[in-house]
Design a protein around this motif. Structure first.
Motif, PDB file in Angstrom:
ATOM      1  N   LEU A  29       0.826  -1.201   0.000  1.00 31.83           N
ATOM      2  CA  LEU A  29       0.000   0.000   0.000  1.00 31.83           C
ATOM      3  C   LEU A  29       0.863   1.255   0.000  1.00 31.83           C
ATOM      4  O   LEU A  29       0.535   2.257  -0.658  1.00 31.83           O
ATOM      5  N   PHE A  30       1.963   1.184   0.715  1.00 34.42           N
ATOM      6  CA  PHE A  30       2.883   2.315   0.736  1.00 34.42           C
ATOM      7  C   PHE A  30       3.466   2.543  -0.667  1.00 34.42           C
ATOM      8  O   PHE A  30       3.540   3.683  -1.152  1.00 34.42           O
ATOM      9  N   VAL A  31       3.853   1.460  -1.303  1.00 32.81           N
ATOM     10  CA  VAL A  31       4.432   1.566  -2.650  1.00 32.81           C
ATOM     11  C   VAL A  31       3.394   2.139  -3.620  1.00 32.81           C
ATOM     12  O   VAL A  31       3.699   2.988  -4.462  1.00 32.81           O
ATOM     13  N   THR A  32       2.131   1.687  -3.485  1.00 33.34           N
ATOM     14  CA  THR A  32       1.070   2.209  -4.348  1.00 33.34           C
ATOM     15  C   THR A  32       0.918   3.712  -4.153  1.00 33.34           C
ATOM     16  O   THR A  32       0.834   4.473  -5.131  1.00 33.34           O
ATOM     17  N   SER A  33       0.895   4.148  -2.884  1.00 33.94           N
ATOM     18  CA  SER A  33       0.776   5.582  -2.601  1.00 33.94           C
ATOM     19  C   SER A  33       1.974   6.342  -3.155  1.00 33.94           C
ATOM     20  O   SER A  33       1.834   7.443  -3.699  1.00 33.94           O
ATOM     21  N   LEU A  34       3.140   5.711  -3.024  1.00 32.36           N
ATOM     22  CA  LEU A  34       4.373   6.337  -3.508  1.00 32.36           C
ATOM     23  C   LEU A  34       4.335   6.525  -5.026  1.00 32.36           C
ATOM     24  O   LEU A  34       4.657   7.601  -5.549  1.00 32.36           O
ATOM     25  N   VAL A  35       3.903   5.477  -5.716  1.00 28.40           N
ATOM     26  CA  VAL A  35       3.877   5.522  -7.185  1.00 28.40           C
ATOM     27  C   VAL A  35       2.854   6.554  -7.667  1.00 28.40           C
ATOM     28  O   VAL A  35       3.151   7.401  -8.526  1.00 28.40           O
ATOM     29  N   VAL A  36       1.641   6.483  -7.087  1.00 25.34           N
ATOM     30  CA  VAL A  36       0.584   7.402  -7.533  1.00 25.34           C
ATOM     31  C   VAL A  36       0.942   8.840  -7.158  1.00 25.34           C
ATOM     32  O   VAL A  36       0.860   9.766  -7.990  1.00 25.34           O
ATOM     33  N   GLY A  37       1.375   9.033  -5.901  1.00 28.48           N
ATOM     34  CA  GLY A  37       1.734  10.381  -5.446  1.00 28.48           C
ATOM     35  C   GLY A  37       2.917  10.941  -6.218  1.00 28.48           C
ATOM     36  O   GLY A  37       2.886  12.092  -6.699  1.00 28.48           O
ATOM     37  N   GLY A  38       3.958  10.121  -6.358  1.00 26.98           N
ATOM     38  CA  GLY A  38       5.140  10.549  -7.100  1.00 26.98           C
ATOM     39  C   GLY A  38       4.804  10.856  -8.554  1.00 26.98           C
ATOM     40  O   GLY A  38       5.277  11.855  -9.127  1.00 26.98           O
ATOM     41  N   GLY A  39       3.939  10.004  -9.122  1.00 19.47           N
ATOM     42  CA  GLY A  39       3.528  10.207 -10.519  1.00 19.47           C
ATOM     43  C   GLY A  39       2.789  11.519 -10.702  1.00 19.47           C
ATOM     44  O   GLY A  39       3.033  12.274 -11.654  1.00 19.47           O
ATOM     45  N   LEU A  40       1.895  11.800  -9.766  1.00 17.13           N
ATOM     46  CA  LEU A  40       1.117  13.043  -9.859  1.00 17.13           C
ATOM     47  C   LEU A  40       2.032  14.270  -9.739  1.00 17.13           C
ATOM     48  O   LEU A  40       1.884  15.244 -10.479  1.00 17.13           O
ATOM     49  N   ILE A  41       2.954  14.209  -8.801  1.00 18.45           N
ATOM     50  CA  ILE A  41       3.874  15.342  -8.622  1.00 18.45           C
ATOM     51  C   ILE A  41       4.761  15.507  -9.859  1.00 18.45           C
ATOM     52  O   ILE A  41       5.007  16.623 -10.332  1.00 18.45           O
ATOM     53  N   PHE A  42       5.175  14.383 -10.406  1.00 16.03           N
ATOM     54  CA  PHE A  42       6.028  14.428 -11.596  1.00 16.03           C
ATOM     55  C   PHE A  42       5.304  15.100 -12.770  1.00 16.03           C
ATOM     56  O   PHE A  42       5.842  16.003 -13.419  1.00 16.03           O
ATOM     57  N   VAL A  43       4.053  14.660 -13.007  1.00 15.80           N
ATOM     58  CA  VAL A  43       3.334  15.245 -14.155  1.00 15.80           C
ATOM     59  C   VAL A  43       2.901  16.684 -13.857  1.00 15.80           C
ATOM     60  O   VAL A  43       2.677  17.467 -14.786  1.00 15.80           O
TER      61      VAL A  43
END
Lengths: 224, 118
Positions: B35-49
């Motif tokens: 769940l942490f990894v999922t949050s990391l990927v989605v959150g990181g992805g959003l910040i990146f875009v």
């Protein structure tokens, strides 16, 4: 032959006492699984000398009967009789079911072997017929009423087929028993429609029924 | 030249919330790393875009789409689909566990009552 009767009960204060009394005449112990009732079901069952197992919260009839099965397994019973606490099932028919249980692993009290099924609604009858046909086809077993809750199990065989669904246990369990080659038979039992209490067949049940059953069937086909 | 709009700001903030939520869950130790990894990927992805919005033009080209808006839609839908499937799966497993606990607690209480009677 030691036999325990399991009565799944949810808000059945009006009927549970009488059902316990009449059922005890035919079995060694009566266990009422109170599935989170908000009325006096548990107290009334205790006052009629039933063993009461109280769920912390309501799970559905499947969860309640599974708890009852676990009780039967833990207490080394030979057979477990399942009977509704709402008075729909006639306890005087218990000896006929138990007699047939000798030599079988599962005995189902069938409404389709007599005229009592005629009293049920068209939707209910269609549902029972459909799911019975599914189990007949997938399990290769000759039964007529897969959804009947008036049953007897050999405990030894029951331990192999403890179902997972809390809402619609009958199809999953019967299909699995059939696939494992367990000996399943039926006895004609008249089961009138219930007149009191709260039916498990609510609007929610009808709306979600096809989805849940499809889920159960797919799960069995893929994973069991 | 990259043009930043309110959408970028919102995406950045939502991404931050996802990251904070993942960190919070991990700190409490109540959920698995997944769940942490999922949050990391989605959150990181959003910040990146949010910081590099033109990246979707590259994605659009890769997917054979004409507009980057369509690429955003496709990626968003796929991400949502994966998230919903994952969450439904977890809810199902949790429900099953709670039901088993309910069963075991009720049987243990009955056992205790029985021993008390003896």
């Amino acid at each position: 032959m030691r036999t325990v009767a399991v009565l799944p009960a949810y808000n059945e204060a009006d009927t549970v006492g009488r059902v316990v009394e009449r059922t005890r005449e035919h079995v060694d112990e009566v266990v009422v699984v109170d599935d989170g009732s908000s009325d006096a079901t548990a107290e009334i069952a205790r006052s009629h000398d039933a063993t009461v197992v109280e769920h912390v919260f309501n799970t559905g009839v499947g969860g309640a009967v599974r708890t009852g099965y676990q009780y039967a397994i833990r207490h080394d019973y030979d057979f477990v009789l399942q009977i509704d606490a709402d008075g729909q099932h006639d306890p005087d028919q218990i000896p006929r079911l138990l007699d047939r249980a000798e030599g079988h692993d599962m005995v189902i009290g069938s409404r389709y072997l007599n005229e009592s099924i005629q009293d049920y609604s068209i939707v209910r009858k269609a549902g029972i017929r459909f799911f019975t046909r599914v189990v007949r086809t997938l399990g290769g077993v000759d039964i007529t009423d897969v959804t009947s809750g008036f049953r007897v199990y050999r405990v030894e065989a029951l331990a192999e087929i403890l179902h997972r669904s809390d809402k619609h246990w009958a199809v999953e369990q019967t299909l699995e028993a059939a696939k494992r080659g367990q000996r399943i038979t039926e006895v004609s039992v008249e089961i009138p429609t219930r007149e009191t209490g709260q039916s498990q067949f609510t609007l929610d049940t009808f709306v979600l029924y096809p989805l849940r059953m499809t889920d159960v069937i797919i799960r069995i086909l893929l994973f069991r | 030249m990259v043009e930043y709009t309110v959408v970028n700001l919102v995406a950045f903030l939502v991404g931050g919330v996802f990251l904070a939520n993942g960190y919070y869950l991990l700190r409490r130790g109540r959920e698995a790393m997944a769940l942490f990894v999922t949050s990391l990927v989605v959150g990181g992805g959003l910040i990146f875009v949010a910081l590099f919005p033109n990246v979707f033009q590259v994605v659009a080209s890769l997917l054979g789409l004409e507009l980057k808006a369509r690429a955003i839609l496709v990626i968003s839908n796929l991400t949502l689909f994966v998230l919903v499937t994952y969450l439904l799966n977890r809810i199902g497993r949790l429900y099953d566990r709670v039901s088993r606990l309910n069963e075991q607690v009720s049987l243990l209480r009955a056992d205790r009552e029985e021993r008390g009677d003896d």
